[in-house]
Design a protein around this motif. Structure first.
Motif, PDB file in Angstrom:
ATOM      1  N   GLN A  13      -7.604  37.175  53.929  1.00 37.87           N
ATOM      2  CA  GLN A  13      -6.580  36.285  54.452  1.00 37.87           C
ATOM      3  C   GLN A  13      -6.030  35.385  53.352  1.00 37.87           C
ATOM      4  O   GLN A  13      -6.710  35.116  52.351  1.00 37.87           O
ATOM      5  CB  GLN A  13      -7.156  35.419  55.568  1.00 37.87           C
ATOM      6  N   ALA A  14      -4.814  34.942  53.549  1.00 37.88           N
ATOM      7  CA  ALA A  14      -4.212  34.015  52.591  1.00 37.88           C
ATOM      8  C   ALA A  14      -5.119  32.804  52.404  1.00 37.88           C
ATOM      9  O   ALA A  14      -5.688  32.279  53.377  1.00 37.88           O
ATOM     10  CB  ALA A  14      -2.840  33.579  53.093  1.00 37.88           C
ATOM     11  N   GLY A  15      -5.255  32.383  51.154  1.00 38.32           N
ATOM     12  CA  GLY A  15      -6.145  31.286  50.813  1.00 38.32           C
ATOM     13  C   GLY A  15      -7.542  31.728  50.439  1.00 38.32           C
ATOM     14  O   GLY A  15      -8.336  30.923  49.940  1.00 38.32           O
ATOM     15  N   GLY A  16      -7.850  32.981  50.678  1.00 43.06           N
ATOM     16  CA  GLY A  16      -9.168  33.517  50.383  1.00 43.06           C
ATOM     17  C   GLY A  16      -9.320  33.931  48.934  1.00 43.06           C
ATOM     18  O   GLY A  16      -8.420  33.732  48.107  1.00 43.06           O
ATOM     19  N   SER A  17     -10.467  34.530  48.648  1.00 40.34           N
ATOM     20  CA  SER A  17     -10.812  34.934  47.283  1.00 40.34           C
ATOM     21  C   SER A  17     -11.336  36.356  47.248  1.00 40.34           C
ATOM     22  O   SER A  17     -11.897  36.850  48.232  1.00 40.34           O
ATOM     23  CB  SER A  17     -11.879  34.002  46.705  1.00 40.34           C
ATOM     24  N   PRO A  88       0.054  36.187  50.140  1.00 40.42           N
ATOM     25  CA  PRO A  88       0.542  37.522  50.528  1.00 40.42           C
ATOM     26  C   PRO A  88       1.271  38.240  49.391  1.00 40.42           C
ATOM     27  O   PRO A  88       1.177  39.468  49.284  1.00 40.42           O
ATOM     28  CB  PRO A  88       1.474  37.213  51.699  1.00 40.42           C
ATOM     29  N   GLU A  89       1.948  37.499  48.539  1.00 39.21           N
ATOM     30  CA  GLU A  89       2.660  38.130  47.430  1.00 39.21           C
ATOM     31  C   GLU A  89       1.736  38.660  46.338  1.00 39.21           C
ATOM     32  O   GLU A  89       2.193  39.319  45.396  1.00 39.21           O
ATOM     33  CB  GLU A  89       3.679  37.162  46.813  1.00 39.21           C
ATOM     34  N   ASP A  90       0.437  38.398  46.452  1.00 39.11           N
ATOM     35  CA  ASP A  90      -0.527  39.001  45.529  1.00 39.11           C
ATOM     36  C   ASP A  90      -0.918  40.408  45.962  1.00 39.11           C
ATOM     37  O   ASP A  90      -1.638  41.103  45.240  1.00 39.11           O
ATOM     38  CB  ASP A  90      -1.796  38.141  45.449  1.00 39.11           C
ATOM     39  N   THR A  91      -0.461  40.839  47.127  1.00 41.83           N
ATOM     40  CA  THR A  91      -0.763  42.178  47.610  1.00 41.83           C
ATOM     41  C   THR A  91      -0.223  43.229  46.655  1.00 41.83           C
ATOM     42  O   THR A  91       0.964  43.232  46.317  1.00 41.83           O
ATOM     43  CB  THR A  91      -0.157  42.380  49.005  1.00 41.83           C
ATOM     44  N   ALA A  92      -1.105  44.119  46.203  1.00 39.03           N
ATOM     45  CA  ALA A  92      -0.728  45.135  45.222  1.00 39.03           C
ATOM     46  C   ALA A  92      -1.940  46.011  44.937  1.00 39.03           C
ATOM     47  O   ALA A  92      -3.060  45.697  45.342  1.00 39.03           O
ATOM     48  CB  ALA A  92      -0.243  44.484  43.925  1.00 39.03           C
ATOM     49  N   VAL A  93      -1.693  47.076  44.214  1.00 36.98           N
ATOM     50  CA  VAL A  93      -2.779  47.838  43.601  1.00 36.98           C
ATOM     51  C   VAL A  93      -3.030  47.216  42.229  1.00 36.98           C
ATOM     52  O   VAL A  93      -2.092  47.031  41.448  1.00 36.98           O
ATOM     53  CB  VAL A  93      -2.428  49.327  43.457  1.00 36.98           C
ATOM     54  N   TYR A  94      -4.275  46.880  41.980  1.00 37.49           N
ATOM     55  CA  TYR A  94      -4.657  46.236  40.730  1.00 37.49           C
ATOM     56  C   TYR A  94      -5.328  47.247  39.808  1.00 37.49           C
ATOM     57  O   TYR A  94      -6.233  47.979  40.228  1.00 37.49           O
ATOM     58  CB  TYR A  94      -5.590  45.067  41.009  1.00 37.49           C
ATOM     59  N   GLY A 113      -7.362  52.415  34.570  1.00 38.14           N
ATOM     60  CA  GLY A 113      -8.168  52.853  35.691  1.00 38.14           C
ATOM     61  C   GLY A 113      -7.297  53.410  36.801  1.00 38.14           C
ATOM     62  O   GLY A 113      -6.070  53.463  36.686  1.00 38.14           O
ATOM     63  N   GLN A 114      -7.938  53.793  37.896  1.00 33.27           N
ATOM     64  CA  GLN A 114      -7.221  54.409  39.004  1.00 33.27           C
ATOM     65  C   GLN A 114      -6.660  53.378  39.968  1.00 33.27           C
ATOM     66  O   GLN A 114      -5.834  53.716  40.827  1.00 33.27           O
ATOM     67  CB  GLN A 114      -8.135  55.379  39.759  1.00 33.27           C
ATOM     68  N   GLY A 115      -7.101  52.150  39.852  1.00 37.09           N
ATOM     69  CA  GLY A 115      -6.580  51.066  40.667  1.00 37.09           C
ATOM     70  C   GLY A 115      -7.421  50.783  41.899  1.00 37.09           C
ATOM     71  O   GLY A 115      -8.139  51.644  42.398  1.00 37.09           O
ATOM     72  N   THR A 116      -7.318  49.556  42.378  1.00 37.13           N
ATOM     73  CA  THR A 116      -7.974  49.141  43.611  1.00 37.13           C
ATOM     74  C   THR A 116      -6.984  48.305  44.418  1.00 37.13           C
ATOM     75  O   THR A 116      -6.291  47.450  43.875  1.00 37.13           O
ATOM     76  CB  THR A 116      -9.278  48.369  43.320  1.00 37.13           C
ATOM     77  N   GLN A 117      -6.923  48.568  45.715  1.00 35.44           N
ATOM     78  CA  GLN A 117      -5.939  47.920  46.571  1.00 35.44           C
ATOM     79  C   GLN A 117      -6.402  46.525  46.978  1.00 35.44           C
ATOM     80  O   GLN A 117      -7.540  46.345  47.434  1.00 35.44           O
ATOM     81  CB  GLN A 117      -5.688  48.748  47.828  1.00 35.44           C
ATOM     82  N   VAL A 118      -5.519  45.565  46.825  1.00 42.14           N
ATOM     83  CA  VAL A 118      -5.739  44.203  47.317  1.00 42.14           C
ATOM     84  C   VAL A 118      -4.640  43.897  48.332  1.00 42.14           C
ATOM     85  O   VAL A 118      -3.452  44.017  48.006  1.00 42.14           O
ATOM     86  CB  VAL A 118      -5.719  43.179  46.176  1.00 42.14           C
ATOM     87  N   THR A 119      -5.042  43.530  49.530  1.00 43.33           N
ATOM     88  CA  THR A 119      -4.088  43.197  50.572  1.00 43.33           C
ATOM     89  C   THR A 119      -4.397  41.792  51.089  1.00 43.33           C
ATOM     90  O   THR A 119      -5.533  41.527  51.498  1.00 43.33           O
ATOM     91  CB  THR A 119      -4.144  44.194  51.735  1.00 43.33           C
ATOM     92  N   VAL A 120      -3.399  40.930  51.034  1.00 43.85           N
ATOM     93  CA  VAL A 120      -3.556  39.546  51.477  1.00 43.85           C
ATOM     94  C   VAL A 120      -2.705  39.356  52.723  1.00 43.85           C
ATOM     95  O   VAL A 120      -1.480  39.489  52.664  1.00 43.85           O
ATOM     96  CB  VAL A 120      -3.157  38.559  50.383  1.00 43.85           C
ATOM     97  N   SER A 121      -3.353  39.046  53.821  1.00 45.85           N
ATOM     98  CA  SER A 121      -2.620  38.853  55.070  1.00 45.85           C
ATOM     99  C   SER A 121      -2.255  37.381  55.250  1.00 45.85           C
ATOM    100  O   SER A 121      -2.973  36.487  54.816  1.00 45.85           O
ATOM    101  CB  SER A 121      -3.463  39.326  56.247  1.00 45.85           C
ATOM    102  N   SER A 122      -1.121  37.160  55.908  1.00 49.53           N
ATOM    103  CA  SER A 122      -0.645  35.781  56.116  1.00 49.53           C
ATOM    104  C   SER A 122      -1.169  35.198  57.411  1.00 49.53           C
ATOM    105  O   SER A 122      -1.770  35.876  58.225  1.00 49.53           O
ATOM    106  CB  SER A 122       0.880  35.760  56.117  1.00 49.53           C
TER     107      SER A 122
END
Length: 122
Positions: A13-17, A88-94, A113-122
């Motif tokens: 969630q937004a604000g999380g780590s 939420p705008e940090d959502t991306a493949v890292y 690397g192959q990447g890892t998905q980060v999804t930030v919900s609002s």
């Protein structure tokens, strides 16, 4: 041949780590700068953070300064990206990347690397 494997992504969630890890094999990890990049849907890949071979120098994109930190453990051949106050705008493949030279820069990375998905919900 350098191989990089990211882990630690997920839904938060937004604000999380979240803490991303990137484990390296092959190459000379301890001699080289490492970086993190991200790519959101429909956007180009962008630089996020980088760390020099000895951890004395770091660089961050303006969009993450003060929220993200980068660190590395050369004994474990691992680089980390600690992401706090996520938006939420940090959502991306890292992606992590190996620069094959000791010093930080926003470009000039050779292995990815192959990447890892980060999804930030609002």
């Amino acid at each position: 041949q350098v191989q990089l494997v990211e882990s630690g992504g997920g839904l938060v969630q937004a604000g999380g780590s979240l803490r991303l890890s990137c484990a390296a094999s092959g190459g000379s990890f301890s001699n080289y700068a490492m970086g993190w990049f991200r790519q959101a849907p429909g956007k180009e890949r962008e630089f996020v953070a980088a760390i020099s071979w000895n951890s004395r120098s770091t660089d961050f994109a303006d969009s993450v300064k003060g929220r993200f930190t980068i660190s590395r453990d050369n004994a474990k051949k691992t680089v980390y990206l600690q992401m706090n106050s996520l938006k939420p705008e940090d959502t991306a493949v890292y992606y992590c990347a190996d620069r094959s030279v000791p010093w930080v820069d926003t470009r000039g990375y050779d292995y990815w690397g192959q990447g890892t998905q980060v999804t930030v919900s609002s």
